[in-house]
Design a protein around this motif. Structure first.
Motif, PDB file in Angstrom:
ATOM      1  N   LEU A 204       0.838  -1.190   0.000  1.00  0.00           N
ATOM      2  CA  LEU A 204       0.000   0.000   0.000  1.00  0.00           C
ATOM      3  C   LEU A 204       0.875   1.243   0.000  1.00  0.00           C
ATOM      4  O   LEU A 204       1.854   1.327   0.733  1.00  0.00           O
ATOM      5  CB  LEU A 204      -0.907   0.005   1.236  1.00  0.00           C
ATOM      6  CG  LEU A 204      -1.979  -1.065   1.245  1.00  0.00           C
ATOM      7  CD1 LEU A 204      -2.653  -1.131   2.610  1.00  0.00           C
ATOM      8  CD2 LEU A 204      -3.007  -0.796   0.161  1.00  0.00           C
ATOM      9  N   LYS A 205       0.503   2.204  -0.848  1.00  0.00           N
ATOM     10  CA  LYS A 205       1.231   3.471  -0.940  1.00  0.00           C
ATOM     11  C   LYS A 205       0.229   4.614  -0.993  1.00  0.00           C
ATOM     12  O   LYS A 205      -0.829   4.501  -1.608  1.00  0.00           O
ATOM     13  CB  LYS A 205       2.114   3.509  -2.185  1.00  0.00           C
ATOM     14  CG  LYS A 205       3.236   2.482  -2.124  1.00  0.00           C
ATOM     15  CD  LYS A 205       4.215   2.691  -3.246  1.00  0.00           C
ATOM     16  CE  LYS A 205       5.358   1.710  -3.146  1.00  0.00           C
ATOM     17  NZ  LYS A 205       6.456   2.199  -2.355  1.00  0.00           N
ATOM     18  N   ILE A 206       0.590   5.718  -0.340  1.00  0.00           N
ATOM     19  CA  ILE A 206      -0.259   6.911  -0.356  1.00  0.00           C
ATOM     20  C   ILE A 206      -0.046   7.623  -1.681  1.00  0.00           C
ATOM     21  O   ILE A 206       1.070   8.038  -1.993  1.00  0.00           O
ATOM     22  CB  ILE A 206       0.091   7.867   0.793  1.00  0.00           C
ATOM     23  CG1 ILE A 206      -0.013   7.161   2.132  1.00  0.00           C
ATOM     24  CG2 ILE A 206      -0.796   9.107   0.748  1.00  0.00           C
ATOM     25  CD1 ILE A 206       0.678   7.891   3.269  1.00  0.00           C
ATOM     26  N   ILE A 207      -1.128   7.789  -2.431  1.00  0.00           N
ATOM     27  CA  ILE A 207      -1.018   8.475  -3.718  1.00  0.00           C
ATOM     28  C   ILE A 207      -1.597   9.887  -3.641  1.00  0.00           C
ATOM     29  O   ILE A 207      -1.233  10.759  -4.420  1.00  0.00           O
ATOM     30  CB  ILE A 207      -1.661   7.662  -4.860  1.00  0.00           C
ATOM     31  CG1 ILE A 207      -1.268   8.247  -6.210  1.00  0.00           C
ATOM     32  CG2 ILE A 207      -3.171   7.563  -4.681  1.00  0.00           C
ATOM     33  CD1 ILE A 207      -1.280   7.289  -7.344  1.00  0.00           C
ATOM     34  N   SER A 208      -2.467  10.122  -2.656  1.00  0.00           N
ATOM     35  CA  SER A 208      -3.053  11.442  -2.500  1.00  0.00           C
ATOM     36  C   SER A 208      -3.428  11.644  -1.048  1.00  0.00           C
ATOM     37  O   SER A 208      -3.743  10.696  -0.324  1.00  0.00           O
ATOM     38  CB  SER A 208      -4.298  11.575  -3.398  1.00  0.00           C
ATOM     39  OG  SER A 208      -4.842  12.873  -3.298  1.00  0.00           O
ATOM     40  N   GLY A 209      -3.398  12.905  -0.632  1.00  0.00           N
ATOM     41  CA  GLY A 209      -3.779  13.206   0.742  1.00  0.00           C
ATOM     42  C   GLY A 209      -4.123  14.666   0.903  1.00  0.00           C
ATOM     43  O   GLY A 209      -3.818  15.510   0.050  1.00  0.00           O
ATOM     44  N   HIS A 210      -4.789  14.950   2.003  1.00  0.00           N
ATOM     45  CA  HIS A 210      -5.204  16.306   2.334  1.00  0.00           C
ATOM     46  C   HIS A 210      -5.220  16.439   3.849  1.00  0.00           C
ATOM     47  O   HIS A 210      -5.550  15.485   4.549  1.00  0.00           O
ATOM     48  CB  HIS A 210      -6.600  16.590   1.766  1.00  0.00           C
ATOM     49  CG  HIS A 210      -7.074  17.971   2.044  1.00  0.00           C
ATOM     50  ND1 HIS A 210      -7.813  18.287   3.146  1.00  0.00           N
ATOM     51  CD2 HIS A 210      -6.878  19.131   1.350  1.00  0.00           C
ATOM     52  CE1 HIS A 210      -8.072  19.590   3.121  1.00  0.00           C
ATOM     53  NE2 HIS A 210      -7.513  20.116   2.066  1.00  0.00           N
ATOM     54  N   CYS A 211      -4.873  17.601   4.322  1.00  0.00           N
ATOM     55  CA  CYS A 211      -4.828  17.844   5.759  1.00  0.00           C
ATOM     56  C   CYS A 211      -5.542  19.159   6.062  1.00  0.00           C
ATOM     57  O   CYS A 211      -5.339  20.151   5.352  1.00  0.00           O
ATOM     58  CB  CYS A 211      -3.366  17.917   6.207  1.00  0.00           C
ATOM     59  SG  CYS A 211      -3.140  18.326   7.912  1.00  0.00           S
ATOM     60  N   SER A 212      -6.368  19.160   7.092  1.00  0.00           N
ATOM     61  CA  SER A 212      -7.069  20.374   7.513  1.00  0.00           C
ATOM     62  C   SER A 212      -6.935  20.538   9.016  1.00  0.00           C
ATOM     63  O   SER A 212      -6.919  19.559   9.755  1.00  0.00           O
ATOM     64  CB  SER A 212      -8.572  20.290   7.191  1.00  0.00           C
ATOM     65  OG  SER A 212      -8.770  20.184   5.808  1.00  0.00           O
ATOM     66  N   THR A 213      -6.848  21.783   9.445  1.00  0.00           N
ATOM     67  CA  THR A 213      -6.862  22.084  10.876  1.00  0.00           C
ATOM     68  C   THR A 213      -8.291  21.976  11.374  1.00  0.00           C
ATOM     69  O   THR A 213      -9.213  22.439  10.706  1.00  0.00           O
ATOM     70  CB  THR A 213      -6.330  23.501  11.133  1.00  0.00           C
ATOM     71  OG1 THR A 213      -5.022  23.615  10.554  1.00  0.00           O
ATOM     72  CG2 THR A 213      -6.243  23.806  12.611  1.00  0.00           C
ATOM     73  N   VAL A 214      -8.484  21.357  12.528  1.00  0.00           N
ATOM     74  CA  VAL A 214      -9.807  21.241  13.123  1.00  0.00           C
ATOM     75  C   VAL A 214      -9.963  22.375  14.125  1.00  0.00           C
ATOM     76  O   VAL A 214      -9.145  22.533  15.029  1.00  0.00           O
ATOM     77  CB  VAL A 214      -9.972  19.876  13.840  1.00  0.00           C
ATOM     78  CG1 VAL A 214     -11.328  19.787  14.527  1.00  0.00           C
ATOM     79  CG2 VAL A 214      -9.778  18.741  12.843  1.00  0.00           C
ATOM     80  N   LYS A 215     -10.955  23.176  13.928  1.00  0.00           N
ATOM     81  CA  LYS A 215     -11.207  24.318  14.840  1.00  0.00           C
ATOM     82  C   LYS A 215     -12.288  23.961  15.822  1.00  0.00           C
ATOM     83  O   LYS A 215     -13.194  23.251  15.556  1.00  0.00           O
ATOM     84  CB  LYS A 215     -11.620  25.560  14.049  1.00  0.00           C
ATOM     85  CG  LYS A 215     -10.550  26.059  13.120  1.00  0.00           C
ATOM     86  CD  LYS A 215      -9.393  26.630  13.874  1.00  0.00           C
ATOM     87  CE  LYS A 215      -8.327  27.128  12.925  1.00  0.00           C
ATOM     88  NZ  LYS A 215      -7.135  27.527  13.538  1.00  0.00           N
TER      89      LYS A 215
END
Length: 121
Positions: free
Chosen positions: A110-121
């Motif tokens: 398994l390899k990460i091909i896409s990702g996204h990160c958001s701050t939780v407020k």
């Protein structure tokens, strides 16, 4: 693909991020990675690895608060909410973040091909 398998990969990733283990990160990240960080910047694999390699990004604690796993044939989507501490450059960070990752099965790995990160407020 079993849910426990992807949770093991996510844990391996968490540990590699904590120790800035570029070798393991390199193994887990697809060469064509597209990652959008919490600033909206689009990063590729080399930029992600360099942030760890150079020490610009340094985590001292990453605690998983909750995690969802969505298996889709040879692809798995994970949504993971974490509490993290560390530094970016010289600036301390202590936030809750939510990561969405797309893991793809390539010849049994398994390899990460896409990702996204958001701050939780």
């Amino acid at each position: 693909m079993q849910e426990n398998q992807i949770i093991e990969y996510e844990e391996k990733l968490r540990k590699a991020m904590l120790t800035s283990d570029v070798k393991i990160l390199d193994e887990l990240i697809h060469d064509k990675l597209i990652f959008v960080n919490h600033f909206g910047q689009v990063l590729n694999k080399e930029a992600d690895l360099e942030a760890h390699r150079s020490g610009v990004l340094h985590f001292t604690d990453i605690q998983v608060l909750n995690q969802s796993v969505i298996p889709l044939d040879d692809t798995v989507v994970t949504v993971t909410r974490v509490s993290l501490r560390g530094t970016v450059g010289h600036d301390p960070i202590e936030d809750e973040m939510c990561y969405t990752r797309v893991w793809h099965n390539i010849d049994g790995a398994l390899k990460i091909i896409s990702g996204h990160c958001s701050t939780v407020k």
